[in-house]
Design an enzyme around this catalytic site. Sequence first.
Site, mmCIF file in Angstrom:
data_model
loop_
_atom_site.group_PDB
_atom_site.id
_atom_site.type_symbol
_atom_site.label_atom_id
_atom_site.label_comp_id
_atom_site.label_asym_id
_atom_site.label_seq_id
_atom_site.Cartn_x
_atom_site.Cartn_y
_atom_site.Cartn_z
ATOM 1 N N LYS A 53 0.845 -1.211 0.000
ATOM 2 C CA LYS A 53 0.000 0.000 0.000
ATOM 3 C C LYS A 53 0.873 1.252 0.000
ATOM 4 O O LYS A 53 0.566 2.241 -0.673
ATOM 5 C CB LYS A 53 -0.922 -0.002 1.232
ATOM 6 N N GLN A 97 -4.007 -1.630 10.342
ATOM 7 C CA GLN A 97 -3.889 -2.888 9.601
ATOM 8 C C GLN A 97 -4.410 -4.052 10.440
ATOM 9 O O GLN A 97 -4.007 -4.215 11.599
ATOM 10 C CB GLN A 97 -2.427 -3.123 9.194
ATOM 11 N N ASP A 120 -10.686 3.525 5.530
ATOM 12 C CA ASP A 120 -11.007 2.100 5.396
ATOM 13 C C ASP A 120 -12.513 1.867 5.405
ATOM 14 O O ASP A 120 -12.978 0.792 5.028
ATOM 15 C CB ASP A 120 -10.406 1.348 6.592
#
Length: 294
Positions: A53, A97, A120
């Site tokens: 990412k 994460q 997210d």
Amino acid sequence: MSARILDGEAFASQIHRETSSRVTALAQRGITPRLVFIRVGEDPASRAYVSRKETRAKEVGISSHTMVLPESTPLATLLREIDTLNADPKVHGILIQSPLPAGLPNDQVYARVSPAKDVDGFHPVNFGKLLLGDPTGFLPCTPAGILEILRLGKIPTKGKHAVVVGRGQIVGRPLAVLLARKSAHADCTVTLAHSSTPNLPSITRQADILIGALGRPHFLTPDHVQPGATVIDVGVNRIADASNPRGYRLVGDVDFASVQTIAGAITPNPGGVGPMTIALLLSNTLRAAETTLS
Ligand code: NAP
């Protein structure tokens, strides 16, 4: 017959190009989008995901930083770090994460991120906006990426029957809502199947669009697929592979080799949903930065 390949890498490149040109325009107004990843612990898969990412973020001009915290980080410390990032006007997006180490409550941690920086799309406010169809929220990246695959792959959706296998919080549940929305590139009749669904193949064989989001290697076979259907493979599963130096390889929920002979269109895995998840994360981050101007 061999299915048309829905090339997630190519679609993601298209989205990255759009993101990159908007990042350039924003930079001319003095703002560089900034995304901070929080990784707790040293899970090798998480390290690889975050690093991928970060690489893509750099390519499109988004500045990023990874905060690495030890596995033993207490909840209070993690929440304090999130509060600091929430209060930092130079940070536009925060991604925690997953998986978090056992003992850290996912829901409490994700809910601590400011909804305005929740790129997210996991915060309850953004989840609520998704249900309400409020476009000011951030959509979760994987379901939003799947909608983009259908749009860019020119797969008809209006009135089609979509069957989503897996009702997980990150993919299946929000995806089912998005596919059922009355909007372009959605407007499907949706069935959400799960582990208690009896006679699954009889349901999945009714699908014009079949999405595997269950996390079971090579679970969906031709027996589950209507000839000509569009098949989207979300799963990322580790299976033992002695020929691989790592001792394992990653495979999807769909048995690609056999299903591609009967499907009309299919995502490869890897190279399908994964790259789109990153593309949507970066476009969400850009939008979070753009919003600070309004
Ligand atoms: P999850 O929360 O564990 O949910 C899995 C779902 O699958 C559950 O609803 C479960 O049913 C259902 N299920 C399990 N076995 C089943 C069976 N035999 N038949 C029918 N349904 C079954 O998983 P998730 O977080 O949604 O992730 C799903 C997969 O997507 C994983 O492989 C994950 O790694 C992958 N993923 C990929 C990306 C990407 O970017 N490519 C992003 C996120 C996730 P119950 O609810 O009844 O238990």
